[in-house]
Design a protein around this motif. Structure first.
Motif, PDB file in Angstrom:
ATOM      1  N   THR A  23      39.028  31.332  47.773  1.00 40.19           N
ATOM      2  CA  THR A  23      37.906  30.446  48.074  1.00 40.19           C
ATOM      3  C   THR A  23      36.717  30.821  47.188  1.00 40.19           C
ATOM      4  OG1 THR A  23      36.979  31.893  49.785  1.00 40.19           O
ATOM      5  CG2 THR A  23      38.677  30.294  50.470  1.00 40.19           C
ATOM      6  N   ASP A  24      35.776  29.890  47.054  1.00 40.82           N
ATOM      7  CA  ASP A  24      34.559  30.184  46.299  1.00 40.82           C
ATOM      8  C   ASP A  24      33.823  31.375  46.911  1.00 40.82           C
ATOM      9  OD1 ASP A  24      35.065  28.092  44.576  1.00 40.82           O
ATOM     10  OD2 ASP A  24      33.690  26.687  45.576  1.00 40.82           O
ATOM     11  N   GLU A  25      33.838  31.473  48.225  1.00 43.72           N
ATOM     12  CA  GLU A  25      33.163  32.594  48.895  1.00 43.72           C
ATOM     13  C   GLU A  25      33.819  33.918  48.537  1.00 43.72           C
ATOM     14  OE1 GLU A  25      31.832  34.065  53.397  1.00 43.72           O
ATOM     15  OE2 GLU A  25      33.141  32.322  53.145  1.00 43.72           O
ATOM     16  N   GLN A  26      35.158  33.957  48.508  1.00 49.13           N
ATOM     17  CA  GLN A  26      35.854  35.181  48.132  1.00 49.13           C
ATOM     18  C   GLN A  26      35.524  35.574  46.689  1.00 49.13           C
ATOM     19  OE1 GLN A  26      39.776  33.730  49.162  1.00 49.13           O
ATOM     20  NE2 GLN A  26      39.960  35.187  50.855  1.00 49.13           N
ATOM     21  N   ASN A  72      48.958  33.320  40.782  1.00 51.29           N
ATOM     22  CA  ASN A  72      48.073  34.170  41.574  1.00 51.29           C
ATOM     23  C   ASN A  72      46.986  33.302  42.189  1.00 51.29           C
ATOM     24  OD1 ASN A  72      45.838  33.995  39.497  1.00 51.29           O
ATOM     25  ND2 ASN A  72      47.396  35.051  38.288  1.00 51.29           N
ATOM     26  N   GLY A  73      46.126  33.914  42.978  1.00 51.05           N
ATOM     27  CA  GLY A  73      45.028  33.176  43.580  1.00 51.05           C
ATOM     28  C   GLY A  73      43.844  32.998  42.657  1.00 51.05           C
ATOM     29  N   HIS A  74      43.653  33.945  41.743  1.00 45.00           N
ATOM     30  CA  HIS A  74      42.569  33.865  40.767  1.00 45.00           C
ATOM     31  C   HIS A  74      42.820  34.911  39.691  1.00 45.00           C
ATOM     32  CE1 HIS A  74      38.791  32.154  39.537  1.00 45.00           C
ATOM     33  NE2 HIS A  74      38.206  33.331  39.429  1.00 45.00           N
ATOM     34  N   LEU A  75      42.479  34.567  38.452  1.00 46.78           N
ATOM     35  CA  LEU A  75      42.686  35.467  37.319  1.00 46.78           C
ATOM     36  C   LEU A  75      41.350  35.788  36.673  1.00 46.78           C
ATOM     37  CD1 LEU A  75      44.635  36.912  35.326  1.00 46.78           C
ATOM     38  CD2 LEU A  75      44.678  34.775  34.010  1.00 46.78           C
ATOM     39  N   GLU A 126      40.571  44.056  47.847  1.00 52.41           N
ATOM     40  CA  GLU A 126      41.488  44.694  48.802  1.00 52.41           C
ATOM     41  C   GLU A 126      40.858  44.802  50.182  1.00 52.41           C
ATOM     42  OE1 GLU A 126      44.277  47.276  45.735  1.00 52.41           O
ATOM     43  OE2 GLU A 126      42.600  48.283  46.718  1.00 52.41           O
ATOM     44  N   SER A 127      39.544  44.992  50.243  1.00 53.37           N
ATOM     45  CA  SER A 127      38.876  45.070  51.541  1.00 53.37           C
ATOM     46  C   SER A 127      38.895  43.715  52.260  1.00 53.37           C
ATOM     47  CB  SER A 127      37.429  45.547  51.368  1.00 53.37           C
ATOM     48  OG  SER A 127      36.599  44.515  50.861  1.00 53.37           O
ATOM     49  N   LEU A 128      39.100  42.633  51.494  1.00 51.78           N
ATOM     50  CA  LEU A 128      39.199  41.288  52.079  1.00 51.78           C
ATOM     51  C   LEU A 128      40.641  40.934  52.451  1.00 51.78           C
ATOM     52  CD1 LEU A 128      36.832  39.372  49.607  1.00 51.78           C
ATOM     53  CD2 LEU A 128      36.308  40.066  51.962  1.00 51.78           C
ATOM     54  N   GLY A 129      41.548  41.892  52.312  1.00 48.37           N
ATOM     55  CA  GLY A 129      42.948  41.645  52.626  1.00 48.37           C
ATOM     56  C   GLY A 129      43.741  41.054  51.478  1.00 48.37           C
ATOM     57  N   LEU A 130      43.134  40.996  50.289  1.00 46.90           N
ATOM     58  CA  LEU A 130      43.812  40.472  49.111  1.00 46.90           C
ATOM     59  C   LEU A 130      44.493  41.605  48.355  1.00 46.90           C
ATOM     60  CD1 LEU A 130      40.860  38.181  47.981  1.00 46.90           C
ATOM     61  CD2 LEU A 130      42.951  37.436  49.149  1.00 46.90           C
ATOM     62  N   ALA A 162      44.816  40.124  38.118  1.00 48.86           N
ATOM     63  CA  ALA A 162      45.338  39.064  38.981  1.00 48.86           C
ATOM     64  C   ALA A 162      44.975  39.399  40.419  1.00 48.86           C
ATOM     65  CB  ALA A 162      46.844  38.949  38.828  1.00 48.86           C
ATOM     66  N   ILE A 163      44.456  38.415  41.136  1.00 48.40           N
ATOM     67  CA  ILE A 163      44.034  38.616  42.521  1.00 48.40           C
ATOM     68  C   ILE A 163      44.662  37.513  43.375  1.00 48.40           C
ATOM     69  CG2 ILE A 163      42.055  38.882  44.084  1.00 48.40           C
ATOM     70  CD1 ILE A 163      40.290  39.309  41.640  1.00 48.40           C
ATOM     71  N   GLY A 164      45.048  37.855  44.583  1.00 45.10           N
ATOM     72  CA  GLY A 164      45.574  36.823  45.458  1.00 45.10           C
ATOM     73  C   GLY A 164      46.052  37.365  46.786  1.00 45.10           C
ATOM     74  N   HIS A 165      46.654  36.478  47.571  1.00 50.35           N
ATOM     75  CA  HIS A 165      47.211  36.847  48.865  1.00 50.35           C
ATOM     76  C   HIS A 165      48.606  37.453  48.629  1.00 50.35           C
ATOM     77  CE1 HIS A 165      44.115  34.670  51.221  1.00 50.35           C
ATOM     78  NE2 HIS A 165      44.086  33.891  50.154  1.00 50.35           N
ATOM     79  N   PRO A 166      48.822  38.715  49.003  1.00 47.95           N
ATOM     80  CA  PRO A 166      50.101  39.372  48.715  1.00 47.95           C
ATOM     81  C   PRO A 166      51.287  38.644  49.339  1.00 47.95           C
ATOM     82  CG  PRO A 166      48.454  40.976  49.402  1.00 47.95           C
ATOM     83  CD  PRO A 166      47.864  39.616  49.666  1.00 47.95           C
ATOM     84  N   ASP A 167      52.365  38.559  48.564  1.00 49.70           N
ATOM     85  CA  ASP A 167      53.613  37.979  49.057  1.00 49.70           C
ATOM     86  C   ASP A 167      54.720  39.034  49.082  1.00 49.70           C
ATOM     87  OD1 ASP A 167      55.001  35.873  50.162  1.00 49.70           O
ATOM     88  OD2 ASP A 167      55.803  35.183  48.234  1.00 49.70           O
ATOM     89  N   HIS A 168      54.341  40.302  49.000  1.00 48.69           N
ATOM     90  CA  HIS A 168      55.268  41.420  49.198  1.00 48.69           C
ATOM     91  C   HIS A 168      54.428  42.645  49.524  1.00 48.69           C
ATOM     92  CE1 HIS A 168      55.134  43.391  44.932  1.00 48.69           C
ATOM     93  NE2 HIS A 168      54.039  42.737  45.156  1.00 48.69           N
ATOM     94  N   GLN A 169      55.063  43.690  49.950  1.00 42.62           N
ATOM     95  CA  GLN A 169      54.359  44.915  50.332  1.00 42.62           C
ATOM     96  C   GLN A 169      55.076  46.098  49.687  1.00 42.62           C
ATOM     97  OE1 GLN A 169      51.574  44.694  51.761  1.00 42.62           O
ATOM     98  NE2 GLN A 169      51.029  46.685  52.547  1.00 42.62           N
ATOM     99  N   PRO A 170      54.815  46.342  48.410  1.00 48.76           N
ATOM    100  CA  PRO A 170      55.509  47.441  47.717  1.00 48.76           C
ATOM    101  C   PRO A 170      55.099  48.801  48.258  1.00 48.76           C
ATOM    102  CG  PRO A 170      53.754  46.556  46.355  1.00 48.76           C
ATOM    103  CD  PRO A 170      53.846  45.653  47.541  1.00 48.76           C
TER     104      PRO A 170
END
Length: 245
Positions: A23-26, A72-75, A126-130, A162-170
């Motif tokens: 989002t623009d806020e993020q 990704n969610g944003h580059l 990362e503090s925003l859960g990304l 690259a930033i975004g909502h994780p789709d895996h948990q390495p």
């Protein structure tokens, strides 16, 4: 342990993202955090390019060889930037500035400023859960990245994020032991620490949930430095007016 320390100690590189834009806020929060990073002599010698054009993202992904540069969610691309400091200078003033602009000191300053801003951005995300992944692979063809982003003299692309909502948990990748990176008063050779870490990382590689292999840290480093790579970076850096003196 407070939430900040928890975030720092649980960092991992995310290379698979959900198809959700930030989002623009993020984005504002992440860039705002980046701007509050420490900076040498108030120079703020960096710029951040947010890449939203899909064709440009595809071109950068081709250079990097990594699909998550596009998906990704944003580059972001972080640049060393001494152009801003010269922008309003007269020709005579610029002539007096050039020695400092071209010296190694200010190349280091601009690269460090960019890295500090990027790490603030990473922690904020990362503090925003990304999740985030640094992208040194953009330097696979640094001149092409420079052209694609239309960067002026005294600005060079250093790395992406690259930033975004994780789709895996390495798994969290082990780090060198404290004894191998922290010394008091003088540098200390640390063969035993490296051997212990080689054993730890070998066990990690063999047991991890994906891409398991037999390897050690010191073997990785020997392979990396025995094979030349990105030898064109020096030419671009100097062409753009950095690190010439």
């Amino acid at each position: 342990m407070n939430s900040t320390i928890h975030t720092l100690l649980n960092h991992r590189s995310i290379r698979k993202f959900k198809d959700l834009p930030l989002t623009d806020e993020q984005i504002d929060t992440i860039i705002g955090a980046a701007q509050q990073a420490s900076t040498s002599s108030y120079m703020m010698a960096y710029s951040i390019i947010g890449v939203t054009d899909s064709e440009l993202k595809s071109a950068l992904a081709d250079i990097s060889g990594q699909s998550y540069v596009k998906q990704n969610g944003h580059l972001l691309v972080f640049c060393a930037d001494l152009h801003r400091q010269t922008h309003l200078a007269s020709n005579d003033e610029y002539s007096e500035m050039i020695e400092n602009l071209e010296n190694s000191e200010h190349f280091l300053v601009s690269a460090i400023d960019a890295a500090l801003a990027a790490q603030n951005a990473a922690i904020a995300a990362e503090s925003l859960g990304l999740g985030i992944c640094y992208l040194g692979s953009l330097r696979n063809n640094i001149s092409k990245v420079d052209q694609l982003l239309d960067l002026p003299k005294h600005v060079i692309p250093l790395f992406g994020m690259a930033i975004g909502h994780p789709d895996h948990q390495p798994d969290i990748k082990p780090r060198l032991p404290k004894k191998a990176v922290y010394f008091e008063n003088q540098y200390i050779e640390h063969d035993d620490s490296l051997r212990a870490f080689d054993k730890e990382i070998a066990e990690y590689y063999e047991s991890r949930s994906s891409n398991s292999r037999t390897d050690t840290w010191t073997e990785q480093m020997k392979r990396r430095f025995m094979k030349t790579m990105r030898m064109d970076v020096t030419d671009l850096v100097q062409k753009k007016g950095f690190n010439k003196r």
